[in-house]
Write a protein that holds these residues in place. Structure first.
Motif, PDB file in Angstrom:
ATOM      1  N   SER A 248      -6.355   1.043  -5.811  1.00 50.59           N
ATOM      2  CA  SER A 248      -5.779   2.192  -6.813  1.00 50.59           C
ATOM      3  C   SER A 248      -5.690   3.307  -5.728  1.00 50.59           C
ATOM      4  N   PHE A 249      -4.775   4.396  -6.491  1.00 53.89           N
ATOM      5  CA  PHE A 249      -4.765   5.481  -5.668  1.00 53.89           C
ATOM      6  C   PHE A 249      -4.113   6.654  -6.317  1.00 53.89           C
ATOM      7  N   THR A 250      -4.305   7.692  -6.088  1.00 53.20           N
ATOM      8  CA  THR A 250      -3.951   9.506  -6.690  1.00 53.20           C
ATOM      9  C   THR A 250      -2.570   9.754  -6.619  1.00 53.20           C
ATOM     10  N   ILE A 251      -1.935   9.803  -7.364  1.00 54.51           N
ATOM     11  CA  ILE A 251      -0.876  10.672  -7.049  1.00 54.51           C
ATOM     12  C   ILE A 251      -0.602  12.061  -8.139  1.00 54.51           C
ATOM     13  N   LEU A 252      -0.481  13.428  -7.493  1.00 57.03           N
ATOM     14  CA  LEU A 252      -1.091  14.502  -7.496  1.00 57.03           C
ATOM     15  C   LEU A 252      -0.024  15.546  -8.275  1.00 57.03           C
TER      16      LEU A 252
ATOM     17  N   TYR B  70      -2.791   5.009  -9.865  1.00 60.17           N
ATOM     18  CA  TYR B  70      -1.605   4.356  -9.731  1.00 60.17           C
ATOM     19  C   TYR B  70      -2.526   2.865  -9.192  1.00 60.17           C
ATOM     20  N   VAL B  71      -1.442   2.333  -9.198  1.00 56.35           N
ATOM     21  CA  VAL B  71      -1.474   1.106  -7.964  1.00 56.35           C
ATOM     22  C   VAL B  71       0.205   0.007  -7.540  1.00 56.35           C
ATOM     23  N   LEU B  72       0.019  -0.022  -6.810  1.00 59.65           N
ATOM     24  CA  LEU B  72       1.637  -0.545  -6.650  1.00 59.65           C
ATOM     25  C   LEU B  72       1.459  -2.881  -6.858  1.00 59.65           C
ATOM     26  N   GLY B  73       2.368  -2.841  -7.165  1.00 61.64           N
ATOM     27  CA  GLY B  73       2.106  -4.379  -6.768  1.00 61.64           C
ATOM     28  C   GLY B  73       3.623  -4.915  -7.155  1.00 61.64           C
TER      29      GLY B  73
ATOM     30  N   TRP C 274       1.375  10.976  -2.516  1.00 58.17           N
ATOM     31  CA  TRP C 274       1.736  11.194  -3.124  1.00 58.17           C
ATOM     32  C   TRP C 274       2.222  12.584  -3.925  1.00 58.17           C
ATOM     33  N   SER C 275       3.600  12.375  -4.752  1.00 60.13           N
ATOM     34  CA  SER C 275       3.627  13.991  -5.848  1.00 60.13           C
ATOM     35  C   SER C 275       5.223  13.826  -5.991  1.00 60.13           C
ATOM     36  N   ALA C 276       5.487  14.188  -6.990  1.00 64.03           N
ATOM     37  CA  ALA C 276       6.689  14.415  -7.186  1.00 64.03           C
ATOM     38  C   ALA C 276       7.520  15.307  -6.972  1.00 64.03           C
ATOM     39  N   ASP C 277       7.065  16.062  -6.020  1.00 56.89           N
ATOM     40  CA  ASP C 277       6.854  17.362  -5.055  1.00 56.89           C
ATOM     41  C   ASP C 277       7.856  17.080  -4.490  1.00 56.89           C
ATOM     42  N   HIS C 278       8.446  15.074  -3.513  1.00 58.03           N
ATOM     43  CA  HIS C 278       8.809  14.842  -2.315  1.00 58.03           C
ATOM     44  C   HIS C 278       8.900  13.863  -2.780  1.00 58.03           C
ATOM     45  N   ASP C 279       9.679  13.042  -1.596  1.00 62.99           N
ATOM     46  CA  ASP C 279       9.788  11.735  -1.508  1.00 62.99           C
ATOM     47  C   ASP C 279       8.919  10.628  -1.097  1.00 62.99           C
ATOM     48  N   ALA C 280       8.148   9.390  -1.422  1.00 58.79           N
ATOM     49  CA  ALA C 280       6.539   8.959  -0.655  1.00 58.79           C
ATOM     50  C   ALA C 280       7.444   7.443  -0.737  1.00 58.79           C
ATOM     51  N   LEU C 281       6.584   7.131   0.354  1.00 64.18           N
ATOM     52  CA  LEU C 281       6.956   5.841   1.357  1.00 64.18           C
ATOM     53  C   LEU C 281       5.756   5.243   1.279  1.00 64.18           C
ATOM     54  N   LEU C 282       6.049   3.783   0.365  1.00 62.92           N
ATOM     55  CA  LEU C 282       5.185   2.764   0.472  1.00 62.92           C
ATOM     56  C   LEU C 282       5.486   1.981   1.288  1.00 62.92           C
ATOM     57  N   ASN C 283       4.347   0.566   1.520  1.00 66.53           N
ATOM     58  CA  ASN C 283       4.645  -0.511   3.179  1.00 66.53           C
ATOM     59  C   ASN C 283       4.508  -1.587   1.871  1.00 66.53           C
ATOM     60  N   TYR C 284       4.843  -2.702   2.531  1.00 63.33           N
ATOM     61  CA  TYR C 284       4.670  -4.186   2.449  1.00 63.33           C
ATOM     62  C   TYR C 284       4.736  -4.777   3.539  1.00 63.33           C
ATOM     63  N   THR C 285       3.563  -5.406   3.530  1.00 67.94           N
ATOM     64  CA  THR C 285       3.751  -6.892   4.489  1.00 67.94           C
ATOM     65  C   THR C 285       3.371  -7.939   3.944  1.00 67.94           C
ATOM     66  N   VAL C 286       4.505  -9.165   4.511  1.00 65.61           N
ATOM     67  CA  VAL C 286       4.175 -10.250   4.473  1.00 65.61           C
ATOM     68  C   VAL C 286       3.323 -11.427   4.681  1.00 65.61           C
ATOM     69  N   ARG C 287       2.151 -11.597   4.273  1.00 65.99           N
ATOM     70  CA  ARG C 287       1.219 -12.461   5.024  1.00 65.99           C
ATOM     71  C   ARG C 287       1.705 -13.800   5.372  1.00 65.99           C
TER      72      ARG C 287
ATOM     73  N   SER D 207       0.921  -1.323  -0.059  1.00 65.78           N
ATOM     74  CA  SER D 207       0.674  -0.223   0.053  1.00 65.78           C
ATOM     75  C   SER D 207       0.645   1.245  -0.185  1.00 65.78           C
ATOM     76  N   PRO D 208       0.294   2.485  -0.424  1.00 65.00           N
ATOM     77  CA  PRO D 208       1.334   3.678  -0.502  1.00 65.00           C
ATOM     78  C   PRO D 208       1.102   4.017   1.051  1.00 65.00           C
ATOM     79  N   GLU D 209       1.773   5.279   1.098  1.00 68.81           N
ATOM     80  CA  GLU D 209       2.003   5.420   2.574  1.00 68.81           C
ATOM     81  C   GLU D 209       2.126   7.686   2.371  1.00 68.81           C
TER      82      GLU D 209
END
Length: 546
Positions: free
Chosen positions: A522-526, A504-507, A433-446, A428-430
């Motif tokens: 799906s989530f929005t990148i500004l 966008y989506v993360l895979g 999100w935009s290209a004006d700053h670094d972005a974060l994502l999280n992932y968890t192994v289930r 998931s995104p954290e």
């Protein structure tokens, strides 16, 4: 972004979960045992057989009714298949009618097999060699999944199907090409995390096994835990080679192997689809009789001389494959750009050369009640994860005229009980999100699975075409394997984020399974302020664009 120099780390593999499914199944079996035990204890005390029969019927009805409350549900998925020998043709303007888009219920999986003829194969093979010598090392070193097979397969036909299906939410899951044989697998995006362990292979049978103008390409995978294999064949031509075609197919089944721990051979899979330009002809009937039978719609008069139907009566291994009735006109040989059979100098008889068959692993106890269109698989007697296949349509599309073959299509309903219903990885995104700053994502192994340092997480624009159609990617954590349910956070450089934004989506891509095993919502990148500065979009001031 550079590839890691060392080999990928790995973790021990284990069975996929579905804990809730297993729990429900165990509860059902326990209830059934209890009711049967109660029944046996009561029968001993009964004075007559009639009383015992009534009690048995009552108790079993009660037991099965209780079990049905706890039984896991089954789900139905729609499969659309196409096989088409396209000869030397370029693609038509569109394939909308061929794919039956917007049908209800909607399609879940598309499988498309194309075959080409010799002169295109030779030219294509030379092109492939040039492409490999020029691009393969550079491309493999530059990105995580632009494999050699992708480079070869992405021809004009592949692009047509991708361009048609991607805007409708379908992603190319896998493709394999051997010179003139092409096999494409597309899935609805929501199914991607449940299509795992993808492998492909091929077998040459042309020119004593050294040339790929004839043979087979195949793709196998696990679909919600059910092992499925698609085998696209182009067998020997000409009327007199029926036995050779059978021998070639048997050779393909015996020699094709997949690099996997289970279901290494084609027939090890629970469900197999065999299709392509199988080249079986209609023997013995004269040309005049065939023309009148086709013209009058009396196609059943030709079935007794169809070579494939005839060979099935003689060969036990062919009898395991099912096929719907041939209630469509023979699909070969036509004059190009017409719907008229080519009855010229060579006087080739029309034939059903293009076919689609399927095989489920044989039942332990065959049922006499199965009809021609419905088949079931019960591998272990009482199968906790049954699979029922129903063919809904088997026909051809005469409107396409670019080849001397007409495309054949079939639709199926796959009713199955899922082995699992949760992804192996949550991603998931954290934050924003935009290209004006670094972005974060999280992932968890289930769930525990065979992971690697070559695994990566891609950023995909909604409507992406394949797993390699990413905007950017980041490697998963490299220094140590994650614990189950451990939340891991990774930073994405702002310079890699699209300036104009969008949906966008993360895979999460597993290199060992060769598939996306975790997909975010799906989530929005500004839109970035940098986009205005760089002139990519007009500046908005007080609600007005400058």
């Amino acid at each position: 972004m550079d590839l890691p120099l060392g080999g990928g780390r790995s973790r021990s593999d284990s069975a996929a979960s579905g804990a809730s499914v297993a729990s429900s199944s165990a509860s059902s079996r326990m209830l059934l045992r209890q009711r049967l035990a109660q029944l046996l204890s009561r029968i001993d005390d009964m004075s007559s057989e009639d009383e015992a029969d009534q009690e048995m019927s009552r108790t079993l009805d009660d037991a099965f009714e209780l079990c049905s409350r706890f039984a896991p549900p089954t789900h139905t998925f729609r499969l659309h298949m196409v096989t088409w020998n396209v000869a030397t043709a370029e693609p038509p303007d569109d394939v909308i009618s061929l794919l039956h888009l917007d049908v209800q219920p909607p399609t879940d999986i598309y499988v498309i097999g194309c075959e080409t003829d010799v002169d295109q194969i030779e030219n294509g093979f030379k092109t492939d060699l040039k492409m490999l010598s020029h691009n393969s090392l550079q491309e493999v070193c530059a990105t995580p999944v632009r494999f050699i097979s992708d480079l070869i397969a992405d021809d004009s036909w592949s692009h047509l199907f991708m361009d048609t299906l991607a805007p409708r939410g379908f992603v190319k899951v896998a493709s394999v090409r051997m010179q003139g044989l092409l096999l494409l697998l597309f899935s609805k995006q929501s199914h991607l995390p449940y299509i795992r362990d993808i492998h492909s292979t091929y077998t040459r049978t042309g020119i004593f096994g050294y040339w790929g103008n004839k043979g087979a390409v195949s793709i196998r995978f696990s679909f919600y835990g059910h092992k499925v294999c698609f085998l696209n064949c182009h067998l020997a031509a000409h009327m007199s080679h029926a036995l050779q075609r059978v021998d070639e197919f048997e050779h393909i089944l015996e020699t094709q192997e997949f690099d996997t721990d289970d279901a290494r051979r084609v027939l090890d899979h629970k469900l197999v689809f065999w299709f392509g330009d199988l080249n079986f002809r209609i023997a013995d009937h004269g040309l005049h009789f065939m023309r009148s039978s086709i013209g009058d719609g009396r196609l059943n008069l030709l079935w007794s001389k169809d070579q494939l139907l005839t060979m099935k009566k003689k060969e036990a291994f062919l009898q395991e494959f099912e096929e719907g009735p041939l209630n469509f006109k023979p699909t070969y040989k036509f004059n190009k750009n017409s719907e008229t059979y080519d009855l010229g100098g060579k006087k080739r008889k029309p034939a059903w050369t293009d076919r689609i068959l399927w095989r489920l692993k044989p039942k332990n106890t065959p049922s006499e009640d199965d009809d021609d269109k419905v088949s079931t698989s019960t591998v272990d007697g009482l199968d906790e994860y049954p699979l029922v296949v129903t063919q809904d349509k088997y026909t051809s599309d005469m409107s396409y005229r670019v080849s001397d073959h007409k495309p054949v299509l079939a639709t199926f309903s796959l009713e199955l009980r899922k082995h699992f219903d949760a992804p192996l990885v949550n991603v998931s995104p954290e934050g924003v999100w935009s290209a004006d700053h670094d972005a974060l994502l999280n992932y968890t192994v289930r769930e525990d699975f065979l992971s690697s340092t070559w695994d990566w997480i891609g950023l995909y624009k909604v409507g992406f075409k394949s797993s390699s159609d990413y905007e950017t990617f980041v490697w998963v954590r490299e220094n140590e394997l994650p614990e189950i349910d451990e939340d891991i956070q990774i930073s994405v450089d702002k310079d890699d984020i699209p300036l104009l934004g969008g949906q966008y989506v993360l895979g999460y891509y597993s290199t060992n399974m060769q598939s996306i095993i975790g997909l975010s919502v799906s989530f929005t990148i500004l839109e970035s302020k940098r986009a205005v500065m760089e002139g990519l979009m007009p500046e908005n001031v007080n609600g007005h664009t400058k």
